[in-house]
Design a protein around this motif. Sequence first.
Motif, PDB file in Angstrom:
ATOM      1  N   GLY A  25       0.815  -1.204   0.000  1.00 49.48           N
ATOM      2  CA  GLY A  25       0.000   0.000   0.000  1.00 49.48           C
ATOM      3  C   GLY A  25       0.853   1.261   0.000  1.00 49.48           C
ATOM      4  O   GLY A  25       2.009   1.268   0.403  1.00 49.48           O
ATOM      5  N   VAL A  26       0.255   2.329  -0.451  1.00 47.75           N
ATOM      6  CA  VAL A  26       0.904   3.633  -0.432  1.00 47.75           C
ATOM      7  C   VAL A  26       0.633   4.272   0.921  1.00 47.75           C
ATOM      8  O   VAL A  26      -0.516   4.444   1.315  1.00 47.75           O
ATOM      9  N   GLU A  27       1.671   4.632   1.634  1.00 48.50           N
ATOM     10  CA  GLU A  27       1.493   5.223   2.959  1.00 48.50           C
ATOM     11  C   GLU A  27       0.923   6.632   2.839  1.00 48.50           C
ATOM     12  O   GLU A  27       1.336   7.415   1.993  1.00 48.50           O
ATOM     13  N   ALA A  28      -0.024   6.963   3.657  1.00 47.32           N
ATOM     14  CA  ALA A  28      -0.653   8.285   3.649  1.00 47.32           C
ATOM     15  C   ALA A  28      -1.183   8.543   5.048  1.00 47.32           C
ATOM     16  O   ALA A  28      -1.174   7.660   5.903  1.00 47.32           O
ATOM     17  N   PRO A  29      -1.684   9.748   5.348  1.00 46.08           N
ATOM     18  CA  PRO A  29      -2.157  10.060   6.697  1.00 46.08           C
ATOM     19  C   PRO A  29      -3.181   9.051   7.209  1.00 46.08           C
ATOM     20  O   PRO A  29      -4.024   8.547   6.465  1.00 46.08           O
ATOM     21  N   GLY A  30      -3.088   8.798   8.531  1.00 49.38           N
ATOM     22  CA  GLY A  30      -3.976   7.813   9.135  1.00 49.38           C
ATOM     23  C   GLY A  30      -5.430   8.214   9.123  1.00 49.38           C
ATOM     24  O   GLY A  30      -6.308   7.366   9.310  1.00 49.38           O
ATOM     25  N   GLU A  31      -5.729   9.495   8.900  1.00 44.18           N
ATOM     26  CA  GLU A  31      -7.121   9.926   8.874  1.00 44.18           C
ATOM     27  C   GLU A  31      -7.883   9.238   7.750  1.00 44.18           C
ATOM     28  O   GLU A  31      -9.065   8.923   7.895  1.00 44.18           O
ATOM     29  N   ALA A  32      -7.208   9.002   6.623  1.00 43.91           N
ATOM     30  CA  ALA A  32      -7.882   8.351   5.499  1.00 43.91           C
ATOM     31  C   ALA A  32      -8.274   6.933   5.872  1.00 43.91           C
ATOM     32  O   ALA A  32      -9.402   6.493   5.616  1.00 43.91           O
ATOM     33  N   ALA A  33      -7.343   6.197   6.483  1.00 38.70           N
ATOM     34  CA  ALA A  33      -7.637   4.827   6.896  1.00 38.70           C
ATOM     35  C   ALA A  33      -8.778   4.798   7.909  1.00 38.70           C
ATOM     36  O   ALA A  33      -9.656   3.932   7.862  1.00 38.70           O
ATOM     37  N   ALA A  34      -8.767   5.758   8.839  1.00 36.15           N
ATOM     38  CA  ALA A  34      -9.833   5.815   9.848  1.00 36.15           C
ATOM     39  C   ALA A  34     -11.181   6.110   9.195  1.00 36.15           C
ATOM     40  O   ALA A  34     -12.215   5.538   9.580  1.00 36.15           O
ATOM     41  N   ALA A  35     -11.191   6.982   8.176  1.00 35.46           N
ATOM     42  CA  ALA A  35     -12.446   7.320   7.496  1.00 35.46           C
ATOM     43  C   ALA A  35     -12.986   6.125   6.728  1.00 35.46           C
ATOM     44  O   ALA A  35     -14.195   5.869   6.721  1.00 35.46           O
ATOM     45  N   VAL A  36     -12.097   5.359   6.092  1.00 38.19           N
ATOM     46  CA  VAL A  36     -12.542   4.178   5.347  1.00 38.19           C
ATOM     47  C   VAL A  36     -13.042   3.114   6.316  1.00 38.19           C
ATOM     48  O   VAL A  36     -14.049   2.440   6.061  1.00 38.19           O
ATOM     49  N   ARG A  37     -12.350   2.946   7.424  1.00 39.04           N
ATOM     50  CA  ARG A  37     -12.807   1.986   8.432  1.00 39.04           C
ATOM     51  C   ARG A  37     -14.192   2.384   8.955  1.00 39.04           C
ATOM     52  O   ARG A  37     -15.054   1.535   9.167  1.00 39.04           O
ATOM     53  N   ALA A  38     -14.411   3.681   9.139  1.00 37.84           N
ATOM     54  CA  ALA A  38     -15.725   4.146   9.603  1.00 37.84           C
ATOM     55  C   ALA A  38     -16.798   3.856   8.563  1.00 37.84           C
ATOM     56  O   ALA A  38     -17.935   3.506   8.906  1.00 37.84           O
ATOM     57  N   LEU A  39     -16.439   3.991   7.268  1.00 41.59           N
ATOM     58  CA  LEU A  39     -17.403   3.675   6.213  1.00 41.59           C
ATOM     59  C   LEU A  39     -17.762   2.189   6.251  1.00 41.59           C
ATOM     60  O   LEU A  39     -18.927   1.812   6.095  1.00 41.59           O
ATOM     61  N   SER A  40     -16.769   1.325   6.477  1.00 40.72           N
ATOM     62  CA  SER A  40     -17.042  -0.112   6.617  1.00 40.72           C
ATOM     63  C   SER A  40     -17.958  -0.382   7.807  1.00 40.72           C
ATOM     64  O   SER A  40     -18.890  -1.193   7.734  1.00 40.72           O
ATOM     65  N   ALA A  41     -17.702   0.319   8.913  1.00 40.38           N
ATOM     66  CA  ALA A  41     -18.526   0.127  10.110  1.00 40.38           C
ATOM     67  C   ALA A  41     -19.955   0.607   9.869  1.00 40.38           C
ATOM     68  O   ALA A  41     -20.919  -0.013  10.348  1.00 40.38           O
ATOM     69  N   ARG A  42     -20.100   1.730   9.123  1.00 45.09           N
ATOM     70  CA  ARG A  42     -21.455   2.210   8.817  1.00 45.09           C
ATOM     71  C   ARG A  42     -22.181   1.224   7.914  1.00 45.09           C
ATOM     72  O   ARG A  42     -23.396   1.022   8.054  1.00 45.09           O
ATOM     73  N   LEU A  43     -21.461   0.619   6.976  1.00 43.52           N
ATOM     74  CA  LEU A  43     -22.090  -0.388   6.117  1.00 43.52           C
ATOM     75  C   LEU A  43     -22.585  -1.556   6.958  1.00 43.52           C
ATOM     76  O   LEU A  43     -23.699  -2.061   6.762  1.00 43.52           O
ATOM     77  N   LEU A  44     -21.787  -1.988   7.910  1.00 43.80           N
ATOM     78  CA  LEU A  44     -22.229  -3.057   8.819  1.00 43.80           C
ATOM     79  C   LEU A  44     -23.488  -2.644   9.570  1.00 43.80           C
ATOM     80  O   LEU A  44     -24.399  -3.457   9.766  1.00 43.80           O
ATOM     81  N   GLY A  45     -23.531  -1.389   9.999  1.00 38.01           N
ATOM     82  CA  GLY A  45     -24.717  -0.905  10.705  1.00 38.01           C
ATOM     83  C   GLY A  45     -25.951  -0.903   9.827  1.00 38.01           C
ATOM     84  O   GLY A  45     -27.059  -1.241  10.281  1.00 38.01           O
ATOM     85  N   LEU A  46     -25.783  -0.542   8.558  1.00 38.92           N
ATOM     86  CA  LEU A  46     -26.918  -0.517   7.627  1.00 38.92           C
ATOM     87  C   LEU A  46     -27.450  -1.913   7.361  1.00 38.92           C
ATOM     88  O   LEU A  46     -28.664  -2.132   7.281  1.00 38.92           O
ATOM     89  N   VAL A  47     -26.556  -2.906   7.203  1.00 36.31           N
ATOM     90  CA  VAL A  47     -27.013  -4.252   6.838  1.00 36.31           C
ATOM     91  C   VAL A  47     -27.531  -5.015   8.035  1.00 36.31           C
ATOM     92  O   VAL A  47     -28.117  -6.092   7.889  1.00 36.31           O
ATOM     93  N   ALA A  48     -27.324  -4.484   9.236  1.00 35.72           N
ATOM     94  CA  ALA A  48     -27.837  -5.163  10.425  1.00 35.72           C
ATOM     95  C   ALA A  48     -29.352  -5.101  10.503  1.00 35.72           C
ATOM     96  O   ALA A  48     -29.975  -5.855  11.256  1.00 35.72           O
ATOM     97  N   ASP A  49     -29.953  -4.200   9.718  1.00 36.29           N
ATOM     98  CA  ASP A  49     -31.408  -4.042   9.726  1.00 36.29           C
ATOM     99  C   ASP A  49     -32.055  -5.206   8.967  1.00 36.29           C
ATOM    100  O   ASP A  49     -31.906  -5.326   7.751  1.00 36.29           O
ATOM    101  N   PRO A  50     -32.791  -6.100   9.649  1.00 30.63           N
ATOM    102  CA  PRO A  50     -33.393  -7.256   8.968  1.00 30.63           C
ATOM    103  C   PRO A  50     -34.488  -6.875   7.989  1.00 30.63           C
ATOM    104  O   PRO A  50     -34.888  -7.689   7.153  1.00 30.63           O
ATOM    105  N   ALA A  51     -34.982  -5.641   8.075  1.00 33.34           N
ATOM    106  CA  ALA A  51     -36.031  -5.212   7.144  1.00 33.34           C
ATOM    107  C   ALA A  51     -35.475  -4.930   5.754  1.00 33.34           C
ATOM    108  O   ALA A  51     -36.226  -4.879   4.783  1.00 33.34           O
ATOM    109  N   ARG A  52     -34.162  -4.737   5.638  1.00 35.82           N
ATOM    110  CA  ARG A  52     -33.548  -4.483   4.335  1.00 35.82           C
ATOM    111  C   ARG A  52     -33.284  -5.807   3.624  1.00 35.82           C
ATOM    112  O   ARG A  52     -32.727  -6.730   4.210  1.00 35.82           O
ATOM    113  N   ASP A  53     -33.652  -5.880   2.352  1.00 32.08           N
ATOM    114  CA  ASP A  53     -33.365  -7.083   1.573  1.00 32.08           C
ATOM    115  C   ASP A  53     -31.862  -7.266   1.438  1.00 32.08           C
ATOM    116  O   ASP A  53     -31.128  -6.293   1.222  1.00 32.08           O
ATOM    117  N   PRO A  54     -31.365  -8.492   1.571  1.00 33.18           N
ATOM    118  CA  PRO A  54     -29.917  -8.710   1.441  1.00 33.18           C
ATOM    119  C   PRO A  54     -29.443  -8.440   0.017  1.00 33.18           C
ATOM    120  O   PRO A  54     -30.135  -8.749  -0.954  1.00 33.18           O
TER     121      PRO A  54
END
Length: 460
Positions: A25-54
């Motif tokens: 990987g290309v090294e860059a500020p840790g803020e970018a990695a933290a923002a992408v990790r947060a996006l992954s976590a938000r995706l997990l939060g969205l799919v946790a809703d059983p009312a949403r079709d998989p």
Amino acid sequence: MPRGKCLGWAWPPHPPLSFPGALGGVEAPGEAAAAVRALSARLLGLVADPARDPDPSVYLALRLAGDHDLRGEKRYLARLQDAFQHRYGRSVQAALRPHAAPHSHPQQDAVATEHTTRAEAEWPETGRLALYLLGLRATCPPLEPGPQRSLVTWLKYYLEEDWAGSRQHGQPLTSYYQYSLGVLALCVHRKRVREEVIRRLLAAEHHGRFGHAGGSAMDTEAVAALAFACLERERTVGARLAAELRAAVRRVRRRMVEAQGRDGFFGNVYSTPWAMQVFIATDACRMQPAYGRAMAALLENLDAFTTAATAAQALPVLHGRSYLDIASMRCREELDTLTPLSPELPPELPGNVTVRLVVECPEPWCPQHQLYDRPVPAPAGASLLDVLRAAAAQGPHNFMFDTQDTPQGPFLSRVLGLEARQQKRSYWQLLTAPSTSLQMGVADYRPHDGETLILRLSEW
């Protein structure tokens, strides 16, 4: 272990998956990695809703990430398997074989079977089934191959039924996008693809048929290029065809570079991740400055990926991976430290906005081009869907609309009694005046005060 290809920041030193030949990987500020990790976590939060079709593309994004919630992914896979088992639990032969149940009326059963078979044959689920097969291939530990063989047979059947539409429409019944996904999925599963099927896509690329009436086809070109790159890499085709595939990928990549805007995007923010996958899959991401500009633009606009479907589009490339990496995934010990982040509700804004709502229908469908043109008051911060509901409630102008639920959110299917139908290759295009196509769905876009929004019945 090697990191994913073409990362734009530092990721944990021991990522969960091994991709042979992957670049560091290309090294860059840790803020970018933290923002992408947060996006992954938000995706997990969205799919946790059983009312949403998989959605299989969501599962793919979770599997290609650098960190995981393994129990959450396992639950989501089970939901996907339940959904697809319902439709594809039988073989193609059994599904298409007329039969009569005991104590039933043979003539009525024949009509019902004919209707079901015709519906399955005329409107294949090529793209969705392809994404599901890609997801199964990305599962760790690997699944038993038996059930997947039946799904591969279904996909091959769909590719042929899909292409039958070209005899009438000049293109697949679904779209070149879905058709390309089907070819890509077969290739990633290392299934031989007939040369005739490949040449259909090559001819479409060569003659510029990936476009549509609504505008750019960047995402379609990208998926086709991924399929071409996979076929050439897996060496399941002859030398002459492999050379044609390489040339097609180079042409697509060159057009992408030429089409890149000053903002860094290939097409728009949502088609850019698809284009970036092509650079990753062909090891061109480090050699091509256009890729670096696109990654920088993507990282600056992560707030555009608010839905599960859009986040799933962005996350693979944000982790430096493409769908071709699925073919070389090796199951190793995986980081299991990601926790879901509950989606934030949009803030309530004081006051109201007024949006001008216009409905257009071109000839020959409608002799009267403009069917509706009214100001619609709505609460500040309301979505376009809220605006449509407000228009329907205000009367006496009889505004009516219907939506269809999809894994990507509500889809506008009918306005003022006019239905967008796949059979007629029509859809309701969402625009902001004078002619800028919206890149969000009706439930996600939030109009501002004084904006003119156009619902236009269009062909694709």
